[in-house]
Design a protein around this motif. Structure first.
Motif, short mmCIF file in Angstrom:
data_model
loop_
_atom_site.label_atom_id
_atom_site.label_comp_id
_atom_site.label_asym_id
_atom_site.label_seq_id
_atom_site.Cartn_x
_atom_site.Cartn_y
_atom_site.Cartn_z
N UNK A 176 11.84 -2.33 1.01
CA UNK A 176 11.77 -1.36 2.10
C UNK A 176 11.21 -0.01 1.67
N UNK A 177 11.35 0.33 0.40
CA UNK A 177 11.04 1.70 0.00
C UNK A 177 9.85 1.85 -0.94
N UNK A 178 9.51 0.83 -1.71
CA UNK A 178 8.46 0.98 -2.71
C UNK A 178 7.10 1.21 -2.05
N UNK A 179 6.32 2.10 -2.62
CA UNK A 179 4.97 2.38 -2.12
C UNK A 179 3.95 1.98 -3.19
N UNK A 180 2.85 1.35 -2.78
CA UNK A 180 1.88 0.86 -3.75
C UNK A 180 1.02 1.97 -4.34
N UNK A 181 0.67 1.81 -5.59
CA UNK A 181 -0.31 2.69 -6.21
C UNK A 181 -1.73 2.17 -5.96
N UNK A 182 -1.84 0.85 -5.84
CA UNK A 182 -3.14 0.24 -5.57
C UNK A 182 -3.58 0.46 -4.14
N UNK A 183 -4.89 0.37 -3.91
CA UNK A 183 -5.42 0.64 -2.58
C UNK A 183 -5.79 -0.63 -1.81
N UNK A 184 -5.80 -1.78 -2.49
CA UNK A 184 -6.21 -3.02 -1.83
C UNK A 184 -5.20 -4.13 -2.02
N UNK A 185 -5.70 -5.38 -1.90
CA UNK A 185 -4.86 -6.57 -2.07
C UNK A 185 -5.58 -7.57 -2.95
N UNK A 186 -4.88 -8.10 -3.93
CA UNK A 186 -5.44 -9.16 -4.78
C UNK A 186 -4.32 -10.13 -5.13
#
Length: 290
Positions: A150-160
């Motif tokens: 619920x809380x973590x935010x990604x550092x990456x900008x895309x999806x792989x």
């Protein structure tokens, strides 16, 4: 999201997930997936009635007659959740975001696992592995997983997706069940990675999407933004041709997903945020192969 709101959402998911895991998946859990909780023991010659999926093709080729792999049950099973936390998961138009629905599904799976005294872990990914929580047991461990979802935010900008699959394949040396949760809005080619991972682990996949990703609403001019690239465009949703192009794209994506998972004999289900996910999840437990 502030701490109070996070705790409220966490508690709601905990209550719902605990009930579902007890009422729905109890009893079906251990027999749900072929190969789960089994470690390789030996090979022997094929006998009528053996599952052709157990054929060891290397040994078969060497001796010019079919051999199958024989497994023995392990006392503990392990499930690893591969959770897509890319920016597109924050999208939601009908009651909740994709991320929130993924949290509910992951919670149900996690509580089912610990109720059977087994281990559950999670790999959070975008276009990179964002965080890894190793498999463990216990109520507190599951709450930690849900809180992170619920809380973590990604550092990456895309999806792989292939990045997460390769990481799981390398970090989890023993055979386990990998459960892939994503909207599968991924421009990369992860099919070959699926094939490699599937040879070692049981692999299941569930697509979570928003209804307006499948059907564009007719509301006139729309300002839309790609959550992962930041690109902004204006589209005319009142145009029949625009809506058809949008619908055709989604149908092509859906067909491609089904064909890919079917090719590698991977159980797959798709559910929107406006639907009840329980029947789809049930079917994956009782009929894990397409």
């Amino acid at each position: 999201m502030d701490t109070q709101e996070l705790l409220k959402r966490l508690r709601r998911i905990e209550i719902k997930s605990s009930r579902l895991s007890e009422d729905i998946f109890s009893g079906a859990y251990r027999s749900a997936f072929k190969g789960r909780g089994m470690s390789f023991s030996e090979v022997r010659e094929y006998q009528p009635g053996d599952d052709v999926r157990d054929i060891d093709w290397n040994v078969t080729a060497r001796y010019a007659r079919p051999y199958v792999k024989v497994y023995e049950e392990e006392r503990e099973l392990t499930m690893i959740l591969l959770v897509d936390i890319s920016r597109s998961e924050h999208f939601g138009t009908v009651g909740m975001t994709k991320r929130q629905r993924v949290a509910e599904i992951a919670g149900t799976l996690a509580f089912s696992t610990i109720k059977n005294n087994d281990n559950v872990g999670v790999i959070f990914y975008s276009d990179r592995v964002e965080k890894y929580i190793p498999p463990s047991k216990g109520h507190k461990h599951v709450l930690t997983i849900l809180s992170e979802i619920l809380s973590i935010e990604p550092e990456g900008s895309g999806t792989d997706i292939s990045v997460a699959l390769r990481f799981a394949h390398n970090v989890q040396r023993k055979s386990c069940t990998l459960f892939l949760l994503s909207d599968f809005i991924d421009g990369s080619d992860y099919a070959k990675t699926l094939a490699v991972v599937r040879n070692k682990h049981d692999l299941l996949a569930m697509q979570v999407y928003d209804p307006h990703e499948a059907e564009l609403p007719m509301v006139g001019l729309l300002r839309v933004k790609d959550a992962e690239t930041g690109e902004v465009r204006m589209i005319d949703s009142s145009s029949k041709s625009v809506r058809k192009q949008y619908r055709d794209y989604w149908q092509e994506l859906t067909v491609k997903l089904r064909e890919t998972f079917s090719k590698y004999n991977i159980g797959y289900a798709s559910v929107s945020t406006s639907e009840d996910y329980v029947p789809r999840l049930q079917r994956l437990f009782t009929h894990p192969r397409i």
